[in-house]
Design an enzyme around this catalytic site. Sequence first.
Site, PDB file in Angstrom:
ATOM      1  N   GLU A  30      -9.320  13.145  19.819  1.00 19.04           N
ATOM      2  CA  GLU A  30      -9.062  14.103  18.713  1.00 19.04           C
ATOM      3  C   GLU A  30     -10.368  14.819  18.309  1.00 19.04           C
ATOM      4  O   GLU A  30     -10.407  16.040  18.158  1.00 19.04           O
ATOM      5  CB  GLU A  30      -8.478  13.318  17.536  1.00 19.04           C
ATOM      6  CG  GLU A  30      -8.314  14.061  16.230  1.00 19.04           C
ATOM      7  CD  GLU A  30      -7.816  13.114  15.104  1.00 19.04           C
ATOM      8  OE1 GLU A  30      -6.780  12.456  15.297  1.00 19.04           O
ATOM      9  OE2 GLU A  30      -8.478  13.052  14.045  1.00 19.04           O
ATOM     10  N   HIS A  89      -7.548   7.463  20.873  1.00 17.54           N
ATOM     11  CA  HIS A  89      -6.825   8.673  20.456  1.00 17.54           C
ATOM     12  C   HIS A  89      -7.720   9.509  19.539  1.00 17.54           C
ATOM     13  O   HIS A  89      -7.849  10.721  19.699  1.00 17.54           O
ATOM     14  CB  HIS A  89      -5.528   8.265  19.738  1.00 17.54           C
ATOM     15  CG  HIS A  89      -4.865   9.355  18.948  1.00 17.54           C
ATOM     16  ND1 HIS A  89      -5.362   9.807  17.741  1.00 17.54           N
ATOM     17  CD2 HIS A  89      -3.755  10.103  19.186  1.00 17.54           C
ATOM     18  CE1 HIS A  89      -4.589  10.784  17.277  1.00 17.54           C
ATOM     19  NE2 HIS A  89      -3.603  10.973  18.139  1.00 17.54           N
ATOM     20  N   ASN A  90      -8.359   8.847  18.575  1.00 20.99           N
ATOM     21  CA  ASN A  90      -9.200   9.573  17.630  1.00 20.99           C
ATOM     22  C   ASN A  90     -10.452  10.146  18.288  1.00 20.99           C
ATOM     23  O   ASN A  90     -10.890  11.237  17.931  1.00 20.99           O
ATOM     24  CB  ASN A  90      -9.576   8.671  16.448  1.00 20.99           C
ATOM     25  CG  ASN A  90      -8.433   8.552  15.460  1.00 20.99           C
ATOM     26  OD1 ASN A  90      -7.267   8.664  15.837  1.00 20.99           O
ATOM     27  ND2 ASN A  90      -8.745   8.336  14.200  1.00 20.99           N
ATOM     28  N   MET A 135       0.182   7.543   3.255  1.00 18.36           N
ATOM     29  CA  MET A 135       0.804   7.079   4.497  1.00 18.36           C
ATOM     30  C   MET A 135       1.900   6.053   4.224  1.00 18.36           C
ATOM     31  O   MET A 135       3.012   6.149   4.749  1.00 18.36           O
ATOM     32  CB  MET A 135      -0.252   6.478   5.450  1.00 18.36           C
ATOM     33  CG  MET A 135      -1.247   7.459   5.989  1.00 18.36           C
ATOM     34  SD  MET A 135      -0.496   8.769   6.977  1.00 18.36           S
ATOM     35  CE  MET A 135      -0.146   7.924   8.510  1.00 18.36           C
ATOM     36  N   LYS A 194      -5.502   3.507  19.416  1.00 14.97           N
ATOM     37  CA  LYS A 194      -5.589   4.509  18.347  1.00 14.97           C
ATOM     38  C   LYS A 194      -7.026   5.014  18.195  1.00 14.97           C
ATOM     39  O   LYS A 194      -7.268   6.195  17.961  1.00 14.97           O
ATOM     40  CB  LYS A 194      -5.079   3.917  17.014  1.00 14.97           C
ATOM     41  CG  LYS A 194      -5.229   4.846  15.817  1.00 14.97           C
ATOM     42  CD  LYS A 194      -4.483   6.146  16.015  1.00 14.97           C
ATOM     43  CE  LYS A 194      -4.356   7.067  14.821  1.00 14.97           C
ATOM     44  NZ  LYS A 194      -5.451   7.278  13.940  1.00 14.97           N
ATOM     45  N   GLY A 227       0.864  -1.193   0.000  1.00 19.29           N
ATOM     46  CA  GLY A 227       0.000   0.000   0.000  1.00 19.29           C
ATOM     47  C   GLY A 227       0.887   1.226   0.000  1.00 19.29           C
ATOM     48  O   GLY A 227       1.515   1.545   1.014  1.00 19.29           O
ATOM     49  N   SER A 257      -0.371   7.493  14.031  1.00 24.80           N
ATOM     50  CA  SER A 257      -0.949   8.837  14.031  1.00 24.80           C
ATOM     51  C   SER A 257       0.049   9.887  13.594  1.00 24.80           C
ATOM     52  O   SER A 257       1.248   9.764  13.841  1.00 24.80           O
ATOM     53  CB  SER A 257      -1.479   9.183  15.429  1.00 24.80           C
ATOM     54  OG  SER A 257      -2.009  10.496  15.407  1.00 24.80           O
ATOM     55  N   GLY A 258      -0.477  10.932  12.989  1.00 19.93           N
ATOM     56  CA  GLY A 258       0.355  12.080  12.629  1.00 19.93           C
ATOM     57  C   GLY A 258       0.160  12.541  11.203  1.00 19.93           C
ATOM     58  O   GLY A 258       0.806  13.490  10.761  1.00 19.93           O
ATOM     59  N   ARG A 267     -38.462   3.067  37.823  1.00 17.26           N
ATOM     60  CA  ARG A 267     -38.243   1.743  37.223  1.00 17.26           C
ATOM     61  C   ARG A 267     -38.957   0.664  38.025  1.00 17.26           C
ATOM     62  O   ARG A 267     -39.535  -0.281  37.490  1.00 17.26           O
ATOM     63  CB  ARG A 267     -36.738   1.422  37.155  1.00 17.26           C
ATOM     64  CG  ARG A 267     -35.966   2.256  36.136  1.00 17.26           C
ATOM     65  CD  ARG A 267     -34.490   1.920  36.150  1.00 17.26           C
ATOM     66  NE  ARG A 267     -34.214   0.606  35.599  1.00 17.26           N
ATOM     67  CZ  ARG A 267     -33.729  -0.411  36.268  1.00 17.26           C
ATOM     68  NH1 ARG A 267     -33.431  -0.268  37.560  1.00 17.26           N
ATOM     69  NH2 ARG A 267     -33.507  -1.562  35.694  1.00 17.26           N
ATOM     70  N   ALA A 291      -8.975   0.532   5.578  1.00 16.02           N
ATOM     71  CA  ALA A 291      -9.518  -0.410   6.566  1.00 16.02           C
ATOM     72  C   ALA A 291     -10.740  -1.116   5.993  1.00 16.02           C
ATOM     73  O   ALA A 291     -11.438  -0.568   5.145  1.00 16.02           O
ATOM     74  CB  ALA A 291      -9.891   0.353   7.830  1.00 16.02           C
TER      75      ALA A 291
HETATM   76  C1  6PG Z   1      -4.232  10.580  12.981  1.00 20.66           C
HETATM   77  C2  6PG Z   1      -5.676  10.815  12.568  1.00 20.66           C
HETATM   78  C3  6PG Z   1      -6.060  10.026  11.372  1.00 20.66           C
HETATM   79  C4  6PG Z   1      -7.539  10.172  11.011  1.00 20.66           C
HETATM   80  C5  6PG Z   1      -7.891  11.492  10.451  1.00 20.66           C
HETATM   81  C6  6PG Z   1      -9.297  11.581   9.858  1.00 20.66           C
HETATM   82  O1  6PG Z   1      -4.064  10.238  14.137  1.00 20.66           O
HETATM   83  O2  6PG Z   1      -3.327  10.795  12.188  1.00 20.66           O
HETATM   84  O3  6PG Z   1      -6.516  10.443  13.621  1.00 20.66           O
HETATM   85  O4  6PG Z   1      -5.785   8.684  11.620  1.00 20.66           O
HETATM   86  O5  6PG Z   1      -7.868   9.211  10.097  1.00 20.66           O
HETATM   87  O6  6PG Z   1      -7.718  12.481  11.411  1.00 20.66           O
HETATM   88  O7  6PG Z   1     -10.280  11.347  10.778  1.00 20.66           O
HETATM   89  P1  6PG Z   1     -11.780  11.748  10.449  1.00 20.66           P
HETATM   90  O8  6PG Z   1     -11.941  11.723   8.964  1.00 20.66           O
HETATM   91  O9  6PG Z   1     -12.650  10.739  11.092  1.00 20.66           O
HETATM   92  O10 6PG Z   1     -11.965  13.131  10.997  1.00 20.66           O
END
Ligand code: 6PG
Length: 466
Positions: free
Chosen positions: A188, A184-185, A13, A181, A9, A127-128, A444, A75
Amino acid sequence: MSAQFGMIGLGTMGRNLVLNMADKGVTVCGYDRNIDQQKRLAEEGAGKPVQVATNMQELVNSLETPRRIMLLVPAGKIVDAVIDEVSPLLQPGDILIDGGNSHFTDTDKRIERLKPTGIHFTGMGVSGGEDGARLGPSMMPGGSAEGYAELKNILEKIAAKTEDGPCVTFIGNGSAGHYTKMVHNGIEYAMMQLISEVYGILKKIGGLSNAELQQVFTDWNTTELQSFLIEITAEVFKKEDTETGQPLIDVILDKAKQKGTGMWTSQSAMDLNVPLPTIDVAVSMRYLSAMKDDRVSAAAKYPVQQSNTATDKQQLISLCRNALHFGLLLSYAQGLQLLSVASTTYKYAINIAEVISIWKGGCIIRSVLLNDLQKAYKEDAALTNIIQSPVFIPILKALRNETAALIALAITNSQPVAALSASLQYFTAYSAAQLPANLIQGQRDFFGAHTYERIDKPGSFHTEWN
Ligand code: 6PG
């Protein structure tokens, strides 16, 4: 010369990770079904220790053993298709890494499926974004510890670095890496929603121009709010649209999209009975933002009564800074509590302080706030929530009233502050010894004989209410 690492791939990335590895002296072989992607890597990798394979067998043949192969493909079903194609060509002891944003339950299934083959399967969050991949991401590998031992050296070379070292560590068993992860999101999403709410307040109530907003965020990036997201926010305000000459931010449509990882965090938290309203609301607000036509039509039906609450600009900026600080802390608090519950439930054996340490560089949610979070979890590895930590008690006490004042101001001015409110309400309920939930229990039991517990003796009780 045999390659030390294989990449399947070669999209943004994958290609950038390959180039990052090559810069660190790692010999890498890349493969993508798409010939254009093969050509692009051949061009960008020219003069570097980069090889390009034209088919899967060639990729496998190019690698030293045990083979280390990362998949960076979309994914879902494609991951399974690639595993089906490559795994028959591998040997026991080889390592397959899924570096995409796969759902953790899929990762668990893949680990099980590959077990009989002796191939180590590593689900790894990366991530990043593009810059992270090229210059140093934060990586969250989980699954086989044995497999990680073979990857550690290379992953540490390409990871972002902080004073704690490389931003990569073995996260834990099974799908621990992808779960981490995902959380983390979720964090985010919450952070981005909070920042957008504060932007709305400063723009609509404070009347700040884009230049002033850029200055505010630039200033904040030298304070306790210093973080990747605050830094890029300042940059966003200064970008001009090349087509119209307008500030770009003002020509971007207010419909937020998503790929679903924030939603997965909320879904998983519901399954595990962990409250994380700031993240839930951040996900819902993306959906609400996407309902643009409905919003425009409803806006005409419910004109906003602008109340005249002229506030001092500097005072408003200071309230926003404190409320944002509060909301950001509560977002981390909720995400990390989910991570520790998931770690126990799914037997991940995650070390939360270590996760925080590898989030300090390379990833989207990196911020200086993580230093205090790390301190809190180092002081007490079994900490359930940072609200309970002596590190945060004085900070949260100091920020709570400022947050409430800002929310009140926003409400009077019809400015939506769903995530800031959710953060404050979460904190208020979490720190309330008594909640009115006794009434829910009474109801209830009234309609469904679901029983209730009493404050004065143990056991389950039912009352004939009529
Ligand atoms: C990261 C981000 C990344 C994520 C995008 C898009 O850690 O680099 O979390 O993995 O895919 O930020 O996320 P959304 O499209 O759901 O906003």
